[in-house]
Design a protein around this motif. Structure first.
Motif, PDB file in Angstrom:
ATOM      1  N   LYS A 166       0.820  -1.213   0.000  1.00 39.98           N
ATOM      2  CA  LYS A 166       0.000   0.000   0.000  1.00 39.98           C
ATOM      3  C   LYS A 166       0.858   1.269   0.000  1.00 39.98           C
ATOM      4  O   LYS A 166       0.691   2.166   0.815  1.00 39.98           O
ATOM      5  CB  LYS A 166      -0.966   0.005   1.195  1.00 39.98           C
ATOM      6  N   ARG A 167       1.768   1.319  -0.986  1.00 41.60           N
ATOM      7  CA  ARG A 167       2.663   2.463  -1.086  1.00 41.60           C
ATOM      8  C   ARG A 167       2.941   2.808  -2.543  1.00 41.60           C
ATOM      9  O   ARG A 167       2.925   1.952  -3.421  1.00 41.60           O
ATOM     10  CB  ARG A 167       4.017   2.183  -0.408  1.00 41.60           C
ATOM     11  N   TRP A 176       4.958   7.121  -0.362  1.00 36.54           N
ATOM     12  CA  TRP A 176       3.724   7.691   0.164  1.00 36.54           C
ATOM     13  C   TRP A 176       2.724   6.570   0.394  1.00 36.54           C
ATOM     14  O   TRP A 176       2.541   5.695  -0.478  1.00 36.54           O
ATOM     15  CB  TRP A 176       3.130   8.690  -0.842  1.00 36.54           C
ATOM     16  N   PRO A 177       2.042   6.559   1.533  1.00 42.69           N
ATOM     17  CA  PRO A 177       1.028   5.534   1.780  1.00 42.69           C
ATOM     18  C   PRO A 177      -0.222   5.795   0.946  1.00 42.69           C
ATOM     19  O   PRO A 177      -0.511   6.938   0.571  1.00 42.69           O
ATOM     20  CB  PRO A 177       0.731   5.687   3.275  1.00 42.69           C
ATOM     21  N   THR A 178      -0.967   4.742   0.653  1.00 45.83           N
ATOM     22  CA  THR A 178      -2.214   4.860  -0.096  1.00 45.83           C
ATOM     23  C   THR A 178      -3.369   4.326   0.748  1.00 45.83           C
ATOM     24  O   THR A 178      -3.175   3.440   1.591  1.00 45.83           O
ATOM     25  CB  THR A 178      -2.131   4.076  -1.420  1.00 45.83           C
ATOM     26  N   PRO A 179      -4.580   4.845   0.534  1.00 52.26           N
ATOM     27  CA  PRO A 179      -5.714   4.435   1.373  1.00 52.26           C
ATOM     28  C   PRO A 179      -6.237   3.046   1.048  1.00 52.26           C
ATOM     29  O   PRO A 179      -7.030   2.500   1.805  1.00 52.26           O
ATOM     30  CB  PRO A 179      -6.767   5.505   1.083  1.00 52.26           C
ATOM     31  N   ASP A 180      -5.841   2.488  -0.065  1.00 53.06           N
ATOM     32  CA  ASP A 180      -6.249   1.150  -0.470  1.00 53.06           C
ATOM     33  C   ASP A 180      -5.113   0.575  -1.308  1.00 53.06           C
ATOM     34  O   ASP A 180      -4.106   1.255  -1.551  1.00 53.06           O
ATOM     35  CB  ASP A 180      -7.562   1.210  -1.270  1.00 53.06           C
ATOM     36  N   PHE A 181      -5.260  -0.668  -1.756  1.00 52.57           N
ATOM     37  CA  PHE A 181      -4.212  -1.276  -2.561  1.00 52.57           C
ATOM     38  C   PHE A 181      -4.005  -0.469  -3.849  1.00 52.57           C
ATOM     39  O   PHE A 181      -4.931  -0.353  -4.656  1.00 52.57           O
ATOM     40  CB  PHE A 181      -4.576  -2.718  -2.915  1.00 52.57           C
ATOM     41  N   PRO A 182      -2.816   0.090  -4.082  1.00 51.67           N
ATOM     42  CA  PRO A 182      -2.563   0.791  -5.345  1.00 51.67           C
ATOM     43  C   PRO A 182      -2.204  -0.233  -6.420  1.00 51.67           C
ATOM     44  O   PRO A 182      -1.414  -1.141  -6.186  1.00 51.67           O
ATOM     45  CB  PRO A 182      -1.366   1.688  -5.005  1.00 51.67           C
ATOM     46  N   THR A 183      -2.764  -0.085  -7.594  1.00 51.54           N
ATOM     47  CA  THR A 183      -2.567  -1.093  -8.625  1.00 51.54           C
ATOM     48  C   THR A 183      -1.883  -0.574  -9.880  1.00 51.54           C
ATOM     49  O   THR A 183      -1.320  -1.364 -10.644  1.00 51.54           O
ATOM     50  CB  THR A 183      -3.917  -1.723  -9.014  1.00 51.54           C
ATOM     51  N   CYS A 190      -8.065   7.471  -9.475  1.00 54.50           N
ATOM     52  CA  CYS A 190      -8.001   8.757  -8.766  1.00 54.50           C
ATOM     53  C   CYS A 190      -6.920   9.658  -9.336  1.00 54.50           C
ATOM     54  O   CYS A 190      -5.947   9.202  -9.933  1.00 54.50           O
ATOM     55  CB  CYS A 190      -7.662   8.508  -7.288  1.00 54.50           C
ATOM     56  N   PHE A 191      -7.093  10.967  -9.116  1.00 53.44           N
ATOM     57  CA  PHE A 191      -6.014  11.929  -9.291  1.00 53.44           C
ATOM     58  C   PHE A 191      -5.249  12.029  -7.972  1.00 53.44           C
ATOM     59  O   PHE A 191      -5.839  11.930  -6.883  1.00 53.44           O
ATOM     60  CB  PHE A 191      -6.557  13.305  -9.661  1.00 53.44           C
ATOM     61  N   TRP A 192      -3.934  12.250  -8.094  1.00 48.11           N
ATOM     62  CA  TRP A 192      -3.113  12.308  -6.877  1.00 48.11           C
ATOM     63  C   TRP A 192      -1.894  13.184  -7.098  1.00 48.11           C
ATOM     64  O   TRP A 192      -1.266  13.143  -8.156  1.00 48.11           O
ATOM     65  CB  TRP A 192      -2.665  10.893  -6.495  1.00 48.11           C
ATOM     66  N   GLY A 212       1.842  13.577  -1.419  1.00 48.67           N
ATOM     67  CA  GLY A 212       1.589  14.194  -0.132  1.00 48.67           C
ATOM     68  C   GLY A 212       0.182  14.723   0.046  1.00 48.67           C
ATOM     69  O   GLY A 212      -0.161  15.224   1.131  1.00 48.67           O
ATOM     70  N   GLU A 213      -0.669  14.607  -1.008  1.00 51.00           N
ATOM     71  CA  GLU A 213      -2.031  15.118  -0.915  1.00 51.00           C
ATOM     72  C   GLU A 213      -3.040  13.972  -0.962  1.00 51.00           C
ATOM     73  O   GLU A 213      -2.686  12.811  -1.161  1.00 51.00           O
ATOM     74  CB  GLU A 213      -2.292  16.117  -2.039  1.00 51.00           C
ATOM     75  N   ALA A 214      -4.313  14.294  -0.786  1.00 46.86           N
ATOM     76  CA  ALA A 214      -5.368  13.282  -0.776  1.00 46.86           C
ATOM     77  C   ALA A 214      -5.651  12.775  -2.185  1.00 46.86           C
ATOM     78  O   ALA A 214      -5.359  13.443  -3.176  1.00 46.86           O
ATOM     79  CB  ALA A 214      -6.635  13.868  -0.162  1.00 46.86           C
ATOM     80  N   PHE A 215      -6.259  11.606  -2.263  1.00 49.17           N
ATOM     81  CA  PHE A 215      -6.648  11.013  -3.534  1.00 49.17           C
ATOM     82  C   PHE A 215      -8.050  11.497  -3.907  1.00 49.17           C
ATOM     83  O   PHE A 215      -8.967  11.460  -3.082  1.00 49.17           O
ATOM     84  CB  PHE A 215      -6.618   9.482  -3.436  1.00 49.17           C
TER      85      PHE A 215
END
Length: 297
Positions: A34-35, A49-56, A75-77, A80-83
């Motif tokens: 999850k990074r 950077w950590p991700t709120p769910d599994f990044p694919t 998502c857009f990202w 250091g900011e929110a998804f």
């Protein structure tokens, strides 16, 4: 051609590696970890950077920042900011998740799905159905399904100069070529160009400037196979990792092939004797890659 270890990332499932020519840096995801990772090749600076769910998957945006596939959302990202959610390709298929994703030459983002093989803690989850499909997401967020939901583990995306779309099903051990119409954005005329290749199974790939596909051979394949767009094997590169997962060309002249790998499902005993599993590799080649397209109009 010989592979060297560029960075001992210890990724659980390193995937979707891309080269940012603007930054002279590599970006990739670790699905199980999850990074999102960034590595400056010349300075060796490494950021995560950590991700709120599994990044694919991950791609670069023309407007700045990135487009990222999570388990269910695109998502857009910005680092250091929110998804910010752009699209949800399969809102009515909760047992599926996203897998492969790549920016297409026209600036759209293509993603593919599969039956979810991950438990919430990242441990393997049993698969019993082929329910994956391919989707196109245009810059406005409009979603178009391009194939039926009939694939196992969806991997590999590449567009040749003569408008063929290359795609793979890991479970079937097959690589396909579709006709791609740049006007309608539709794919058709599926042909199997590689089937039953006996070094592991197909995972992620990239194309070089000669429209040859460099395919990671996962699940013990421990190699990169270079196939022509018609499926003829021209090169096989041995690797010091057994599960290579994704690759991209980069460097000053786009002649270095960078390769991610995984340590998913491997036992502590195996990892103790094979500590390089999950590393990022570099291979100096005599070939040239092409810059990654950017998402947006």
């Amino acid at each position: 051609m010989q592979a060297s270890v560029l960075f001992e990332a210890q990724n659980i499932v390193g995937e979707s590696i891309i080269w940012s020519d603007d930054e002279h840096a590599l970006y990739w995801v670790d699905i199980g970890g999850k990074r999102i990772h960034r590595l400056e090749v010349e300075t060796a600076r490494h950021d995560t950077w950590p991700t709120p769910d599994f990044p694919t998957s991950i791609g670069i945006r023309k407007a700045g920042g990135f487009i990222v596939g999570l388990a269910r959302e695109v998502c857009f990202w910005q680092p250091g900011e929110a998804f910010e959610t752009l699209a949800v390709p399969e809102p009515d298929m909760p047992d599926n998740r996203l897998n492969e994703g790549r920016v297409a030459p026209d600036g759209s983002f293509w993603v593919s799905t599969m039956q979810n093989n991950l438990n919430p803690d990242g441990a393997p989850k049993h698969m019993d159905a082929n329910t994956g499909a391919v989707y196109r997401i245009d810059p406005s967020g409009t979603i178009t399904r391009l194939t039926p939901n009939e694939y196992g583990i969806t991997n590999t995306m590449g567009w040749t100069r003569n408008n063929r779309f290359l795609f793979a099903d890991t479970l079937a051990n097959e690589i396909y070529s579709f006709a791609y119409d740049p006007e309608t954005k539709i794919i058709s005329d599926r042909r199997t160009i590689v089937s039953g290749f006996d070094r592991g199974l197909p995972d992620g790939s990239c194309l070089d400037a000669d429209d040859h596909l460099w395919n990671c051979r996962v699940v013990g394949g421990a190699a990169i196979a270079r196939f022509s767009a018609e499926g003829t094997l021209s090169t096989l590169i041995e690797l010091p990792v057994s599960w290579p997962t994704s690759c991209t060309f980069g460097g000053k002249d786009f002649s270095t092939l960078y390769v991610t790998s995984a340590r998913f499902t491997m036992t502590p005993e195996h990892l103790a004797t094979h500590p390089l599993e999950g590393s990022l590799l570099a291979i100096e080649t005599s070939f040239r890659g092409v810059p990654e397209p950017k998402f947006g109009y």
